[in-house]
Motif scaffolding. Sequence first.
Motif, PDB file in Angstrom:
ATOM      1  N   LEU A 121     -45.105 102.449  48.390  1.00  0.00           N
ATOM      2  CA  LEU A 121     -44.361 101.866  47.275  1.00  0.00           C
ATOM      3  C   LEU A 121     -44.641 102.578  45.960  1.00  0.00           C
ATOM      4  CD1 LEU A 121     -44.605  98.167  48.380  1.00  0.00           C
ATOM      5  CD2 LEU A 121     -42.496  99.451  48.030  1.00  0.00           C
ATOM      6  N   GLU A 122     -45.749 103.289  45.882  1.00  0.00           N
ATOM      7  CA  GLU A 122     -45.961 104.158  44.722  1.00  0.00           C
ATOM      8  C   GLU A 122     -44.975 105.326  44.754  1.00  0.00           C
ATOM      9  OE1 GLU A 122     -50.008 104.897  42.868  1.00  0.00           O
ATOM     10  OE2 GLU A 122     -50.548 104.464  44.963  1.00  0.00           O
ATOM     11  N   VAL A 123     -44.744 105.865  45.939  1.00  0.00           N
ATOM     12  CA  VAL A 123     -43.843 107.005  46.090  1.00  0.00           C
ATOM     13  C   VAL A 123     -42.384 106.566  46.070  1.00  0.00           C
ATOM     14  CG1 VAL A 123     -43.128 108.835  47.683  1.00  0.00           C
ATOM     15  CG2 VAL A 123     -45.569 108.365  47.326  1.00  0.00           C
ATOM     16  N   LEU A 124     -42.095 105.415  46.667  1.00  0.00           N
ATOM     17  CA  LEU A 124     -40.726 104.892  46.764  1.00  0.00           C
ATOM     18  C   LEU A 124     -40.692 103.455  46.242  1.00  0.00           C
ATOM     19  CD1 LEU A 124     -39.735 106.064  50.385  1.00  0.00           C
ATOM     20  CD2 LEU A 124     -38.885 107.020  48.224  1.00  0.00           C
ATOM     21  N   PRO A 125     -40.647 103.274  44.926  1.00  0.00           N
ATOM     22  CA  PRO A 125     -40.686 101.914  44.375  1.00  0.00           C
ATOM     23  C   PRO A 125     -39.515 101.036  44.812  1.00  0.00           C
ATOM     24  CG  PRO A 125     -41.102 103.567  42.672  1.00  0.00           C
ATOM     25  CD  PRO A 125     -40.632 104.307  43.880  1.00  0.00           C
ATOM     26  N   ASP A 126     -38.407 101.656  45.226  1.00  0.00           N
ATOM     27  CA  ASP A 126     -37.244 100.868  45.640  1.00  0.00           C
ATOM     28  C   ASP A 126     -37.201 100.629  47.146  1.00  0.00           C
ATOM     29  OD1 ASP A 126     -36.737 103.505  46.277  1.00  0.00           O
ATOM     30  OD2 ASP A 126     -34.606 103.433  45.744  1.00  0.00           O
ATOM     31  N   LEU A 127     -38.284 100.949  47.849  1.00  0.00           N
ATOM     32  CA  LEU A 127     -38.329 100.770  49.292  1.00  0.00           C
ATOM     33  C   LEU A 127     -38.147  99.299  49.647  1.00  0.00           C
ATOM     34  CD1 LEU A 127     -38.983 102.210  52.054  1.00  0.00           C
ATOM     35  CD2 LEU A 127     -41.352 101.467  51.687  1.00  0.00           C
ATOM     36  N   ARG A 128     -37.241  99.061  50.598  1.00  0.00           N
ATOM     37  CA  ARG A 128     -37.039  97.701  51.106  1.00  0.00           C
ATOM     38  C   ARG A 128     -37.726  97.565  52.458  1.00  0.00           C
ATOM     39  NH1 ARG A 128     -30.802  97.145  51.326  1.00  0.00           N
ATOM     40  NH2 ARG A 128     -30.979  99.356  51.891  1.00  0.00           N
ATOM     41  N   LEU A 129     -38.111  96.350  52.793  1.00  0.00           N
ATOM     42  CA  LEU A 129     -38.879  96.111  54.005  1.00  0.00           C
ATOM     43  C   LEU A 129     -38.134  95.176  54.949  1.00  0.00           C
ATOM     44  CD1 LEU A 129     -42.365  95.372  52.361  1.00  0.00           C
ATOM     45  CD2 LEU A 129     -41.487  97.591  53.136  1.00  0.00           C
ATOM     46  N   ILE A 130     -38.410  95.345  56.238  1.00  0.00           N
ATOM     47  CA  ILE A 130     -38.009  94.380  57.253  1.00  0.00           C
ATOM     48  C   ILE A 130     -39.111  94.373  58.299  1.00  0.00           C
ATOM     49  CG2 ILE A 130     -36.589  96.082  58.489  1.00  0.00           C
ATOM     50  CD1 ILE A 130     -34.790  93.707  59.354  1.00  0.00           C
ATOM     51  N   GLY A 131     -39.528  93.184  58.716  1.00  0.00           N
ATOM     52  CA  GLY A 131     -40.663  93.072  59.611  1.00  0.00           C
ATOM     53  C   GLY A 131     -40.293  92.593  61.002  1.00  0.00           C
ATOM     54  N   SER A 132     -41.106  92.998  61.969  1.00  0.00           N
ATOM     55  CA  SER A 132     -40.960  92.532  63.345  1.00  0.00           C
ATOM     56  C   SER A 132     -42.273  91.892  63.771  1.00  0.00           C
ATOM     57  CB  SER A 132     -40.611  93.695  64.279  1.00  0.00           C
ATOM     58  OG  SER A 132     -40.438  93.247  65.609  1.00  0.00           O
ATOM     59  N   ILE A 133     -42.178  90.704  64.364  1.00  0.00           N
ATOM     60  CA  ILE A 133     -43.375  90.031  64.860  1.00  0.00           C
ATOM     61  C   ILE A 133     -43.202  89.732  66.346  1.00  0.00           C
ATOM     62  CG2 ILE A 133     -43.981  89.029  62.631  1.00  0.00           C
ATOM     63  CD1 ILE A 133     -42.894  86.335  63.739  1.00  0.00           C
ATOM     64  N   ARG A 134     -44.334  89.528  67.014  1.00  0.00           N
ATOM     65  CA  ARG A 134     -44.322  89.209  68.441  1.00  0.00           C
ATOM     66  C   ARG A 134     -45.566  88.395  68.754  1.00  0.00           C
ATOM     67  NH1 ARG A 134     -44.339  93.690  73.356  1.00  0.00           N
ATOM     68  NH2 ARG A 134     -43.434  92.362  74.987  1.00  0.00           N
ATOM     69  N   HIS A 135     -45.445  87.495  69.697  1.00  0.00           N
ATOM     70  CA  HIS A 135     -46.548  86.607  70.049  1.00  0.00           C
ATOM     71  C   HIS A 135     -47.800  87.414  70.393  1.00  0.00           C
ATOM     72  CE1 HIS A 135     -48.847  83.484  72.119  1.00  0.00           C
ATOM     73  NE2 HIS A 135     -48.053  82.606  71.524  1.00  0.00           N
ATOM     74  N   PRO A 136     -48.973  86.975  69.918  1.00  0.00           N
ATOM     75  CA  PRO A 136     -50.202  87.754  70.136  1.00  0.00           C
ATOM     76  C   PRO A 136     -50.553  87.961  71.599  1.00  0.00           C
ATOM     77  CG  PRO A 136     -50.693  85.560  69.251  1.00  0.00           C
ATOM     78  CD  PRO A 136     -49.228  85.772  69.095  1.00  0.00           C
ATOM     79  N   VAL A 137     -50.221  87.002  72.466  1.00  0.00           N
ATOM     80  CA  VAL A 137     -50.534  87.167  73.885  1.00  0.00           C
ATOM     81  C   VAL A 137     -49.738  88.319  74.481  1.00  0.00           C
ATOM     82  CG1 VAL A 137     -50.363  86.078  76.161  1.00  0.00           C
ATOM     83  CG2 VAL A 137     -51.237  84.766  74.223  1.00  0.00           C
ATOM     84  N   ALA A 138     -48.467  88.422  74.103  1.00  0.00           N
ATOM     85  CA  ALA A 138     -47.627  89.518  74.607  1.00  0.00           C
ATOM     86  C   ALA A 138     -48.115  90.861  74.079  1.00  0.00           C
ATOM     87  CB  ALA A 138     -46.176  89.279  74.211  1.00  0.00           C
ATOM     88  N   VAL A 139     -48.489  90.904  72.812  1.00  0.00           N
ATOM     89  CA  VAL A 139     -48.969  92.162  72.224  1.00  0.00           C
ATOM     90  C   VAL A 139     -50.291  92.586  72.859  1.00  0.00           C
ATOM     91  CG1 VAL A 139     -49.774  93.266  70.108  1.00  0.00           C
ATOM     92  CG2 VAL A 139     -47.764  91.788  70.050  1.00  0.00           C
ATOM     93  N   ALA A 140     -51.204  91.645  73.002  1.00  0.00           N
ATOM     94  CA  ALA A 140     -52.487  91.973  73.625  1.00  0.00           C
ATOM     95  C   ALA A 140     -52.281  92.446  75.062  1.00  0.00           C
ATOM     96  CB  ALA A 140     -53.412  90.759  73.591  1.00  0.00           C
ATOM     97  N   GLY A 141     -51.353  91.821  75.784  1.00  0.00           N
ATOM     98  CA  GLY A 141     -51.058  92.251  77.142  1.00  0.00           C
ATOM     99  C   GLY A 141     -50.508  93.658  77.179  1.00  0.00           C
ATOM    100  N   SER A 142     -49.664  93.990  76.202  1.00  0.00           N
ATOM    101  CA  SER A 142     -49.094  95.330  76.133  1.00  0.00           C
ATOM    102  C   SER A 142     -50.175  96.369  75.836  1.00  0.00           C
ATOM    103  CB  SER A 142     -47.993  95.380  75.073  1.00  0.00           C
ATOM    104  OG  SER A 142     -47.352  96.627  75.059  1.00  0.00           O
ATOM    105  N   LEU A 143     -51.114  96.023  74.951  1.00  0.00           N
ATOM    106  CA  LEU A 143     -52.203  96.952  74.638  1.00  0.00           C
ATOM    107  C   LEU A 143     -53.152  97.127  75.827  1.00  0.00           C
ATOM    108  CD1 LEU A 143     -53.075  95.930  70.970  1.00  0.00           C
ATOM    109  CD2 LEU A 143     -51.981  98.045  71.723  1.00  0.00           C
TER     110      LEU A 143
END
Length: 226
Positions: A112-134
Motif C-alpha cells: 500500500l506504500e507502493v500502490l496507495p489505491d490498491l483495492r483488496l478482496i479476501g478469500s477464507i476457508r474453514h481451518p479444518v479444510a486448510v489444515a487438511g490441505s497442508l
Amino acid sequence: MSLSPVAVIGMHRSGTSCLAGCLEDLGLSLGDVVTSAPHNKKGNRENPRFWPVHDAVLARVGASWDNPPSEPVAWTAQERADLKAVLADYDPLPRPWGVKDPRATVLLDGWLEVLPDLRLIGSIRHPVAVAGSLTARNGYEQSRGFAIWAGYNRALLRWRDLVAFDVVDFDAPDYEARVRDAAQRLGLDAARPMPFRDAELNHQKAGGETPAEVADLWMRLSEIAR
C-alpha cells in the motif's frame, strides 16, 4: 467506477487461486501467471516474480510463508523498489489488473506504500479444510496448519478493520453469486461466464466442530464474509 488494481488476499490453500481465476474470467487482468501446478490443476494464478520479493521481506524479519509475522512489517526502500520493478510489467495490461500471492496478506504495508489505491478482496476457508490441505501437500501436522491459518487470517481481519473490502467464503453454497456480487463492486463484468471454478478440484471438506484454538477467529471471519 474505479479501475485501480486489485489484490486477492487470504491464507494459502484457502481458495485464493479459485477467486483470482474467477475474477480473471470476469475481466480482471492477471498478467503472466502460473496456470498449472502439481497441487493446483488450474494453477495458482500467481506471478512467480513476486515470490522472491516477498520471501526476502519475510526472511529479513525472521518469518516465512509458513511462519507468518505476527505484526505488520515495514518494508525497506530497496524492498519497495524491488516490488516496483515487478509491477512495471503490469503497466501495459488492461485495467483493472490484479495480483494474487497469499504472502501479500501479511505484507500489505509495503504494497500500500507502493500502490496507495490498491483495492483488496479476501478469500477464507474453514481451518479444518486448510489444515487438511497442508497435511496432504506439505505433510504438516494439523496443529501447525491451524497456527499458519490463524496468522494469515488475523492479518486479513486487521486490514478488514481498516479498509472495506469483500471477503468470500470458498465453501459457501452460493459461492458463484458471492463472487459475482464482489466482482461487480470491483467494476468487472459480473455477467460473463465463469468456468474457472470446478467443484471436483476441492479435495478437502470442512466437517465437524471447529477446533477450540481457532473457533473464535473462524467465527469472526464468517461474520464478515458475504
